[in-house]
Scaffold this motif. Structure first.
Motif, PDB file in Angstrom:
ATOM      1  N   TYR A   1       0.818  -1.200   0.000  1.00 56.85           N
ATOM      2  CA  TYR A   1       0.000   0.000   0.000  1.00 56.85           C
ATOM      3  C   TYR A   1       0.856   1.256   0.000  1.00 56.85           C
ATOM      4  O   TYR A   1       1.985   1.259   0.484  1.00 56.85           O
ATOM      5  CB  TYR A   1      -0.953  -0.012   1.195  1.00 56.85           C
ATOM      6  CG  TYR A   1      -1.897  -1.189   1.136  1.00 56.85           C
ATOM      7  CD1 TYR A   1      -2.941  -1.202   0.227  1.00 56.85           C
ATOM      8  CD2 TYR A   1      -1.728  -2.290   1.973  1.00 56.85           C
ATOM      9  CE1 TYR A   1      -3.801  -2.291   0.145  1.00 56.85           C
ATOM     10  CE2 TYR A   1      -2.579  -3.372   1.901  1.00 56.85           C
ATOM     11  CZ  TYR A   1      -3.616  -3.364   0.982  1.00 56.85           C
ATOM     12  OH  TYR A   1      -4.460  -4.434   0.904  1.00 56.85           O
ATOM     13  N   ILE A   2       0.288   2.319  -0.541  1.00 52.60           N
ATOM     14  CA  ILE A   2       0.974   3.601  -0.609  1.00 52.60           C
ATOM     15  C   ILE A   2       0.151   4.611   0.192  1.00 52.60           C
ATOM     16  O   ILE A   2      -1.073   4.526   0.231  1.00 52.60           O
ATOM     17  CB  ILE A   2       1.146   4.021  -2.095  1.00 52.60           C
ATOM     18  CG1 ILE A   2       2.031   5.248  -2.245  1.00 52.60           C
ATOM     19  CG2 ILE A   2      -0.176   4.237  -2.773  1.00 52.60           C
ATOM     20  CD1 ILE A   2       2.406   5.546  -3.697  1.00 52.60           C
ATOM     21  N   THR A   3       0.813   5.543   0.835  1.00 47.28           N
ATOM     22  CA  THR A   3       0.121   6.548   1.641  1.00 47.28           C
ATOM     23  C   THR A   3      -0.366   7.688   0.750  1.00 47.28           C
ATOM     24  O   THR A   3       0.015   7.795  -0.415  1.00 47.28           O
ATOM     25  CB  THR A   3       1.073   7.136   2.710  1.00 47.28           C
ATOM     26  OG1 THR A   3       2.132   7.807   2.024  1.00 47.28           O
ATOM     27  CG2 THR A   3       1.622   6.054   3.629  1.00 47.28           C
ATOM     28  N   THR A   4      -1.171   8.540   1.350  1.00 48.28           N
ATOM     29  CA  THR A   4      -1.663   9.707   0.619  1.00 48.28           C
ATOM     30  C   THR A   4      -0.502  10.587   0.175  1.00 48.28           C
ATOM     31  O   THR A   4      -0.497  11.096  -0.951  1.00 48.28           O
ATOM     32  CB  THR A   4      -2.649  10.513   1.493  1.00 48.28           C
ATOM     33  OG1 THR A   4      -3.750   9.671   1.828  1.00 48.28           O
ATOM     34  CG2 THR A   4      -3.165  11.741   0.772  1.00 48.28           C
ATOM     35  N   SER A   5       0.490  10.734   1.018  1.00 45.50           N
ATOM     36  CA  SER A   5       1.643  11.553   0.621  1.00 45.50           C
ATOM     37  C   SER A   5       2.399  10.892  -0.529  1.00 45.50           C
ATOM     38  O   SER A   5       2.927  11.582  -1.408  1.00 45.50           O
ATOM     39  CB  SER A   5       2.575  11.820   1.809  1.00 45.50           C
ATOM     40  OG  SER A   5       3.148  10.625   2.283  1.00 45.50           O
ATOM     41  N   GLY A   6       2.421   9.572  -0.563  1.00 47.88           N
ATOM     42  CA  GLY A   6       3.053   8.867  -1.676  1.00 47.88           C
ATOM     43  C   GLY A   6       2.298   9.078  -2.980  1.00 47.88           C
ATOM     44  O   GLY A   6       2.898   9.274  -4.046  1.00 47.88           O
ATOM     45  N   VAL A   7       0.976   9.058  -2.892  1.00 50.40           N
ATOM     46  CA  VAL A   7       0.151   9.312  -4.074  1.00 50.40           C
ATOM     47  C   VAL A   7       0.357  10.749  -4.551  1.00 50.40           C
ATOM     48  O   VAL A   7       0.486  11.008  -5.751  1.00 50.40           O
ATOM     49  CB  VAL A   7      -1.354   9.031  -3.774  1.00 50.40           C
ATOM     50  CG1 VAL A   7      -2.248   9.538  -4.892  1.00 50.40           C
ATOM     51  CG2 VAL A   7      -1.581   7.551  -3.551  1.00 50.40           C
ATOM     52  N   ARG A   8       0.430  11.665  -3.602  1.00 49.53           N
ATOM     53  CA  ARG A   8       0.655  13.075  -3.960  1.00 49.53           C
ATOM     54  C   ARG A   8       2.023  13.269  -4.622  1.00 49.53           C
ATOM     55  O   ARG A   8       2.161  14.065  -5.549  1.00 49.53           O
ATOM     56  CB  ARG A   8       0.549  13.961  -2.729  1.00 49.53           C
ATOM     57  CG  ARG A   8      -0.874  14.175  -2.288  1.00 49.53           C
ATOM     58  CD  ARG A   8      -0.910  15.073  -1.092  1.00 49.53           C
ATOM     59  NE  ARG A   8      -1.796  16.184  -1.383  1.00 49.53           N
ATOM     60  CZ  ARG A   8      -2.338  16.932  -0.456  1.00 49.53           C
ATOM     61  NH1 ARG A   8      -2.047  16.715   0.812  1.00 49.53           N
ATOM     62  NH2 ARG A   8      -3.148  17.895  -0.777  1.00 49.53           N
ATOM     63  N   LYS A   9       3.026  12.541  -4.147  1.00 48.69           N
ATOM     64  CA  LYS A   9       4.352  12.635  -4.764  1.00 48.69           C
ATOM     65  C   LYS A   9       4.311  12.131  -6.200  1.00 48.69           C
ATOM     66  O   LYS A   9       4.901  12.738  -7.101  1.00 48.69           O
ATOM     67  CB  LYS A   9       5.381  11.845  -3.953  1.00 48.69           C
ATOM     68  CG  LYS A   9       5.840  12.542  -2.691  1.00 48.69           C
ATOM     69  CD  LYS A   9       6.848  11.702  -1.933  1.00 48.69           C
ATOM     70  CE  LYS A   9       7.160  12.349  -0.592  1.00 48.69           C
ATOM     71  NZ  LYS A   9       7.987  11.507   0.266  1.00 48.69           N
ATOM     72  N   LYS A  10       3.609  11.017  -6.411  1.00 46.90           N
ATOM     73  CA  LYS A  10       3.455  10.495  -7.779  1.00 46.90           C
ATOM     74  C   LYS A  10       2.742  11.525  -8.659  1.00 46.90           C
ATOM     75  O   LYS A  10       3.104  11.731  -9.809  1.00 46.90           O
ATOM     76  CB  LYS A  10       2.659   9.178  -7.781  1.00 46.90           C
ATOM     77  CG  LYS A  10       3.459   7.953  -7.388  1.00 46.90           C
ATOM     78  CD  LYS A  10       2.609   6.698  -7.415  1.00 46.90           C
ATOM     79  CE  LYS A  10       2.520   6.003  -8.732  1.00 46.90           C
ATOM     80  NZ  LYS A  10       3.711   5.531  -9.378  1.00 46.90           N
ATOM     81  N   TYR A  11       1.769  12.170  -8.087  1.00 51.16           N
ATOM     82  CA  TYR A  11       1.002  13.198  -8.790  1.00 51.16           C
ATOM     83  C   TYR A  11       1.905  14.373  -9.180  1.00 51.16           C
ATOM     84  O   TYR A  11       1.891  14.826 -10.323  1.00 51.16           O
ATOM     85  CB  TYR A  11      -0.163  13.657  -7.912  1.00 51.16           C
ATOM     86  CG  TYR A  11      -0.860  14.902  -8.387  1.00 51.16           C
ATOM     87  CD1 TYR A  11      -1.771  14.861  -9.440  1.00 51.16           C
ATOM     88  CD2 TYR A  11      -0.636  16.130  -7.774  1.00 51.16           C
ATOM     89  CE1 TYR A  11      -2.423  16.000  -9.868  1.00 51.16           C
ATOM     90  CE2 TYR A  11      -1.278  17.273  -8.196  1.00 51.16           C
ATOM     91  CZ  TYR A  11      -2.174  17.209  -9.241  1.00 51.16           C
ATOM     92  OH  TYR A  11      -2.812  18.339  -9.663  1.00 51.16           O
ATOM     93  N   GLU A  12       2.672  14.863  -8.224  1.00 49.89           N
ATOM     94  CA  GLU A  12       3.565  16.000  -8.488  1.00 49.89           C
ATOM     95  C   GLU A  12       4.617  15.638  -9.539  1.00 49.89           C
ATOM     96  O   GLU A  12       4.948  16.448 -10.403  1.00 49.89           O
ATOM     97  CB  GLU A  12       4.234  16.487  -7.193  1.00 49.89           C
ATOM     98  CG  GLU A  12       3.284  17.143  -6.210  1.00 49.89           C
ATOM     99  CD  GLU A  12       2.560  18.362  -6.765  1.00 49.89           C
ATOM    100  OE1 GLU A  12       3.128  19.096  -7.604  1.00 49.89           O
ATOM    101  OE2 GLU A  12       1.401  18.579  -6.354  1.00 49.89           O
ATOM    102  N   MET A  13       5.138  14.421  -9.463  1.00 54.29           N
ATOM    103  CA  MET A  13       6.113  13.975 -10.463  1.00 54.29           C
ATOM    104  C   MET A  13       5.465  13.896 -11.848  1.00 54.29           C
ATOM    105  O   MET A  13       6.070  14.267 -12.846  1.00 54.29           O
ATOM    106  CB  MET A  13       6.705  12.617 -10.060  1.00 54.29           C
ATOM    107  CG  MET A  13       7.671  12.725  -8.892  1.00 54.29           C
ATOM    108  SD  MET A  13       8.256  11.139  -8.213  1.00 54.29           S
ATOM    109  CE  MET A  13       8.539  10.129  -9.612  1.00 54.29           C
ATOM    110  N   ALA A  14       4.214  13.452 -11.892  1.00 53.45           N
ATOM    111  CA  ALA A  14       3.497  13.359 -13.163  1.00 53.45           C
ATOM    112  C   ALA A  14       3.267  14.743 -13.755  1.00 53.45           C
ATOM    113  O   ALA A  14       3.462  14.954 -14.959  1.00 53.45           O
ATOM    114  CB  ALA A  14       2.162  12.649 -12.965  1.00 53.45           C
TER     115      ALA A  14
END
Length: 166
Positions: free
Chosen positions: A138-151
């Motif tokens: 599982y990934i945390t919300t901050s991990g999802v946000r990091k993926k988002y920012e990188m995208a």
């Protein structure tokens, strides 16, 4: 810039569909006979009482002139709407191509955030259930946000490259 483009995607889709409906309505009106068109677009006769609106004393000729003028207006409306549809479709096609350059997981995050306007905790929950639950990674919300920012950074770089070549 990229946020605005992504956020407008669904609005563009709705605008395109509404304009297509309007174009169909206008095209339908153009198929009607002269008297029907005149009835649709003419002001009620009581508004013109006592005021001469035309130098032409022949009412049929006046009606034909009014209807021809209205047909020109309708054709202009159709042209403008068609042009707007093409511009909006190009913008959305551009977004489709940009998102298509991302991997499936990142694309999912972008679509959920911008197209579906979901909150981060919901995006994280859906992301984990769709992509990570099988392996219990599982990934945390901050991990999802990091993926988002990188995208977003990746999309901006791609936009920059495209703009450099034009």
């Amino acid at each position: 810039m990229i946020d605005e483009m992504l956020n407008n995607y669904k609005k563009n889709v709705a605008t395109i569909e509404m304009l297509k409906i309007k174009i169909n309505q206008w095209q339908d009106i153009l198929t009607k006979d002269t008297q029907e068109i005149d009835m649709i677009y003419s002001k009620p006769k009581t508004e013109n009482l006592g005021v001469q609106t035309s130098h032409n004393s022949n009412p049929i000729e006046s009606m034909l002139i009014r209807v021809e003028n209205q047909k020109e207006k309708i054709n202009t409306w159709i042209s403008c709407a068609t042009e707007k549809i093409m511009k909006l479709e190009q913008k959305n096609k551009f977004i489709d191509i940009l998102i298509g350059s991302l991997d499936e997981e990142t694309s999912f995050i972008i679509k959920q955030k911008h197209f579906e306007k979901k909150k981060w905790n919901i995006i994280t929950q859906q992301f984990n259930s769709k992509y990570r639950s099988e392996y219990n990674e599982y990934i945390t919300t901050s991990g999802v946000r990091k993926k988002y920012e990188m995208a977003k950074k990746e999309l901006l770089e791609l936009l920059g490259e495209i703009n450099e070549n034009n």
